[in-house]
Design a protein around this motif. Structure first.
Motif, mmCIF file in Angstrom:
data_model
loop_
_atom_site.group_PDB
_atom_site.id
_atom_site.type_symbol
_atom_site.label_atom_id
_atom_site.label_comp_id
_atom_site.label_asym_id
_atom_site.label_seq_id
_atom_site.Cartn_x
_atom_site.Cartn_y
_atom_site.Cartn_z
ATOM 1 N N ALA A 1 13.506 -1.446 3.953
ATOM 2 C CA ALA A 1 12.304 -0.918 4.091
ATOM 3 C C ALA A 1 11.279 -1.751 4.383
ATOM 4 N N MET A 2 10.416 -1.178 5.090
ATOM 5 C CA MET A 2 8.902 -1.747 5.352
ATOM 6 C C MET A 2 8.334 -1.426 4.103
ATOM 7 N N HIS A 3 7.380 -2.466 3.453
ATOM 8 C CA HIS A 3 6.526 -2.400 2.082
ATOM 9 C C HIS A 3 5.087 -2.450 2.655
ATOM 10 N N VAL A 4 4.172 -1.391 2.704
ATOM 11 C CA VAL A 4 2.917 -1.672 2.656
ATOM 12 C C VAL A 4 2.255 -1.245 1.238
ATOM 13 N N GLU A 5 1.833 -2.182 0.648
ATOM 14 C CA GLU A 5 1.341 -2.031 -0.682
ATOM 15 C C GLU A 5 0.021 -0.959 -0.984
ATOM 16 N N PHE A 6 0.339 -0.095 -1.976
ATOM 17 C CA PHE A 6 -1.100 0.825 -2.136
ATOM 18 C C PHE A 6 -2.011 0.448 -3.243
ATOM 19 N N GLU A 7 -3.198 0.304 -2.783
ATOM 20 C CA GLU A 7 -4.086 0.145 -3.732
ATOM 21 C C GLU A 7 -5.149 1.162 -3.780
ATOM 22 N N PRO A 8 -5.804 1.743 -4.728
ATOM 23 C CA PRO A 8 -6.760 2.588 -4.596
ATOM 24 C C PRO A 8 -8.041 2.133 -3.909
ATOM 25 N N GLU A 9 -8.406 0.848 -4.077
ATOM 26 C CA GLU A 9 -9.778 0.459 -3.360
ATOM 27 C C GLU A 9 -9.327 0.438 -1.658
ATOM 28 N N THR A 10 -8.048 0.098 -1.427
ATOM 29 C CA THR A 10 -7.934 -0.118 -0.011
ATOM 30 C C THR A 10 -6.932 0.980 0.495
ATOM 31 N N ALA A 11 -7.207 2.079 0.130
ATOM 32 C CA ALA A 11 -6.185 3.389 0.486
ATOM 33 C C ALA A 11 -6.552 3.712 1.945
ATOM 34 N N GLU A 12 -7.636 3.574 2.469
ATOM 35 C CA GLU A 12 -7.860 3.732 3.612
ATOM 36 C C GLU A 12 -7.087 2.903 4.592
ATOM 37 N N GLU A 13 -7.154 1.600 4.568
ATOM 38 C CA GLU A 13 -6.682 0.899 5.239
ATOM 39 C C GLU A 13 -5.203 0.947 5.173
ATOM 40 N N THR A 14 -4.598 1.037 4.130
ATOM 41 C CA THR A 14 -3.376 1.445 3.985
ATOM 42 C C THR A 14 -2.579 2.643 4.695
ATOM 43 N N ALA A 15 -3.678 3.556 4.601
ATOM 44 C CA ALA A 15 -3.148 4.951 5.246
ATOM 45 C C ALA A 15 -3.133 4.449 6.847
ATOM 46 N N SER A 16 -4.284 3.986 7.326
ATOM 47 C CA SER A 16 -4.459 3.722 8.629
ATOM 48 C C SER A 16 -3.382 2.767 9.150
ATOM 49 N N LYS A 17 -2.702 1.877 8.475
ATOM 50 C CA LYS A 17 -1.668 1.092 8.722
ATOM 51 C C LYS A 17 -0.471 1.846 9.126
#
Lengths: 623, 173
Positions: A351-367
């Motif tokens: 699987a592809m891993h995109v690490e989730f952090e509360p601070e960068t939630a927006e960027e993670t979600a966009s990605k």
């Protein structure tokens, strides 16, 4: 049985793809020692197994008895379940803590109402900011210390039940220390007395309740209280003309941020050729969280998670924690679907891993959404086959939503009309359906048949987690399924429906939340018991996990019994090898907790036993 | 067991159960399955609480020094000493399955067969207030799917074979 799932599972062109059902078949016969719980791997002298037919060996190498092994294994199972729920709670807690420290986050407190309700409950007369700090301190205390746990439980449970548990000395010493203590007592050469171990199991299950109650309450503060709303369920919610993102797992943080970012990506999706933009669908309890709070459609529940990919129209499956089958990576490989893991503690090979952090939630979600749109471009349209099955679903029965509804009927004593109906027998009793799917049972078979049987006897049904998913898929969460109820219950649901503002009756099954929200049911039962000045165990209620699978569900079942709710289990648990332990759990435990386990794999006999149990409780109450 | 005339001719007529020690992981699933197949309920969860408690008729052992895995089970010998030892004719070769079976109606548990057995695989089960019973592998002739120990073996260390075929296909094992 779920027709959409059956259709895709049996589709000739998809036969090559291995699913859980195939693997279950290959796994038969399963090891008899394991099924009876008679295998111990706790030390390197082992593995030890006890012969259940009385031949030697009758004891482990260290001398532990069959009952000791079974009780020890049960303790460990419950500790894992409690750890999973409380870690879920900690993830929410951390976000709130950051908010209270003034860290700039995309998350904000969505439900000031719930927040104030909690402040009031714990006697914190403070303003917003100080209140939040103090509330979090209290939650932290409940996680780590005896007094904290004691305080939180005292405020949550009925006085009688709390006194009973205190007398048994099973009040957890905080969530985390109890898990530690439980694991310690199962270490080689520590606790060997099955009775003491079972008390430890009860204590740990109460720690699970505590962790879960904190998790559920804090989620409500952060993400909002579910309100009554309509949505749709089953695989038909996947839209062939949209970029489909399935959110799967249990933690609502990742999925909520994806949901909030979707409006910004509709245009981009349309440019890529998807007429309907981005479509989010839910699977398992992450799906349930979004279904209840945001009305996001639910695609399917746990056993058929792989089947959602077989539609060929999922562009990304975003997963967080718990109940995610590692096989998803292989199934996704057969299509263009991207499997995306997001939590540091839950990665899957392939699987592809995109690490989730509360601070960068927006960027993670966009990605994540961008990845899905990119994947959409390589979707093979020939492989797309979405069963056109979806059911109307009425959800959002949080305690707050139910009280709000009842307040419209009787402003002074909101529970009175409800209790009156129970006394009159229009509502014969309440049964909670919880738990997962299990390949040992035809998917949803036990849920559907038991629901039909119980509703026919005017028993009001509430559901959480994958049980809710099962009822959503078969349409029992829709007001149009009213025909499964007995006439008396139909009257009540029609009457209550007049106050919702939808001008429709209420559905026969009330979906109350994901599996971490089982504490909501206990909150309602406690409120009813307090009003009547009785214990929860005196109420005509029961719980049932007819297709349970996970360690979490065993922890939930155990605390339900500890809190006085007799619980049915529809899959043979791995304890029968310990004859004394089985005897205690299914019978003798009534003496100390006034509730017990019912183990019954036949849904019809199980329904009869539950009805019998409820009748007995009604007789004792004199109604 | 059903009377002889009611049973259909077994497709496994004249079978042997072959044990392949290299594949055995000592999980003892066969022992459990054997006991369950001899129980009244044929269900593991209820069988363990039956009285008399169902007994297995095969044992997997490993020698302590050399670690050689072996299986003790009635081998349904070609010239069976137990058959010769029984003066009542209670233990005989079944004409349908060609396995050696005990007629429980005739057997008085006199122990002659137990003593006569060269492999020492026959056992006596003493039951409180009841006549004792001789425990012996029945090749599960009453079960249409064949021997339960074979079906339950996860590594296929136990296989059913008609002896002549086995020599041809498994001679390298």
């Amino acid at each position: 049985m779920d027709l959409a799932v059956q259709y895709l599972r049996r589709k000739p062109t998809l036969q090559e793809i291995e699913t859980g059902w195939d693997r279950f078949e290959k796994m038969q016969d399963q090891c008899g020692f394991g099924e009876l719980g008679l295998c111990c791997r706790n030390c390197l002298m082992g593995p030890c197994r006890i012969n259940p037919f009385g031949e030697s060996p009758t004891r482990g190498i260290c001398g532990i008895t069959a009952d000791g092994i079974v009780a020890r294994n049960l303790c460990r199972t419950i500790a894992v379940g409690a750890a999973a729920h409380s870690d879920h709670g900690i993830h929410i807690f951390e976000v709130l803590e950051k908010i209270s420290q003034g860290v700039k986050l995309k998350y904000s407190i969505k439900s000031p109402q719930k927040f104030e309700q909690l402040l009031k409950k714990f006697n914190l007369n403070l303003d917003f900011e100080k209140g939040l700090v103090e509330l979090l301190k209290l939650a932290h205390k409940a996680f780590t210390s005896l007094e904290g746990a004691m305080f939180w439980l005292e405020k949550t449970l009925t006085a009688k039940r709390f006194a009973k548990l205190k007398e048994l000395n099973v009040i957890p010493i905080g969530v985390d220390p109890t898990i530690r203590e439980t694991l310690h007592r199962t270490h080689m050469g520590t606790d060997a007395d099955y009775k003491n171990l079972l008390l430890g199991a009860i204590k740990c299950s109460l720690a699970d309740f505590l962790g879960m109650d904190i998790a559920s309450n804090l989620s409500d503060v952060l993400l909002g209280i579910p309100k009554l709303k309509f949505s749709i369920s089953n695989l038909g919610v996947i839209n062939a003309k949209a970029v489909n993102i399935a959110v799967h797992g249990h933690n609502p943080l990742v999925s909520t941020s994806i949901l909030e970012m979707t409006p910004f990506f509709h245009e981009k999706a349309k440019e890529a050729g998807a007429e309907d933009g981005v479509n989010i669908v839910g699977i398992c309890c992450t799906g349930t969280e979004l279904l209840l709070r945001n009305g996001i459609p639910l695609a399917t529940n746990s056993a058929s998670q792989e089947i959602a990919v077989l539609t060929g129209a999922l562009d990304a499956m975003v997963v967080d924690v718990q109940c995610i089958m590692p096989s998803l990576a292989d199934v996704c490989e057969c299509f263009h679907t991207k499997l995306i893991t997001t939590m540091s503690i839950a990665k899957i090979p392939g699987a592809m891993h995109v690490e989730f952090e509360p601070e960068t939630a927006e960027e993670t979600a966009s990605k994540i959404i961008e990845t899905a749109i990119e994947a959409y471009k390589s979707r093979n349209r020939k492989l797309v086959d979405i069963p056109n099955i979806c059911q109307e679903t009425m959800v959002g029965f949080s305690p707050e939503a139910i009280f709000e509804l009842l307040l419209k009927i009787n402003e002074k004593e909101p529970l009175k009309p409800f209790i009156d109906n129970v006394v009159l027998g229009k509502i014969f009793g309440i049964v909670l359906f919880a738990g997962c799917n299990n390949y040992k049972v035809v998917q949803d078979y036990n849920f559907i048949n038991m629901a039909k049987e119980l509703a026919r006897h005017n028993i009001l049904l509430v559901a959480t987690g994958c049980a809710g998913g099962a009822f959503g898929k078969c349409g029992f969460l829709s007001p149009s399924a009213l025909h499964i109820c007995g006439e008396k219950l139909q009257e009540v649901l029609i009457e209550l429906g007049k106050y919702t503002g939808f001008n429709r009756p209420l559905p026969p099954v009330w979906h109350m939340g994901s599996c971490v929200d089982n504490s909501r049911v206990i909150r309602i039962l406690s409120a009813i018991a307090e009003t009547l000045e009785v214990d929860i165990s005196d109420l005509p209620v029961a719980a049932s996990a007819p297709e349970l699978m996970s360690e979490k569900s065993i922890a939930i079942g155990t605390y339900a019994v500890s809190l006085g709710v007799t619980t049915h289990i529809g899959v043979t648990p791995q304890v029968l090898g310990g004859r004394e332990v089985t005897e205690v759990l299914t019978n003798k435990i009534t003496e100390i907790l006034d509730a017990k386990f019912i183990i019954e794999t036949d849904p019809f006999i199980a329904s009869q036993k539950i009805i019998e149990h409820i009748s007995n409780k009604r007789k004792k109450l004199g109604i | 067991m059903k009377p002889k005339e009611e049973r259909k001719l077994s497709t496994l007529r004249g079978m042997t159960i072959i044990f392949r020690p290299k594949l055995c992981v000592l999980c003892r699933s066969c022992e459990l399955a054997c006991a369950v197949s001899k129980s009244k309920s044929k269900n593991l969860f209820t069988a363990i609480n039956e009285k008399p408690i169902p007994q297995q008729r095969l044992y997997i052992t490993k020698t302590a020094d050399e670690g050689i895995v072996s299986q003790q089970r009635c081998e349904h010998c070609e010239t069976a000493p137990c058959v010769a030892a029984c003066s009542l004719g209670a233990i005989e070769r079944d004409p349908i399955s060609l396995s050696i079976l005990i007629d429980t109606e005739k057997c008085i548990a006199c122990m002659f067969c137990v003593d006569a057995c060269e492999k020492k695989v026959l056992k006596i089960l003493k039951i409180e207030n009841e006549a004792p019973v001789v425990l012996k592998c029945t090749h599960c002739v009453e079960i249409p799917t064949g021997p339960e120990c074979v079906r339950s073996c996860p590594t296929k260390a136990l296989v059913v074979s008609l002896a002549s075929k086995f020599v041809l296909t498994h001679s390298n094992d």
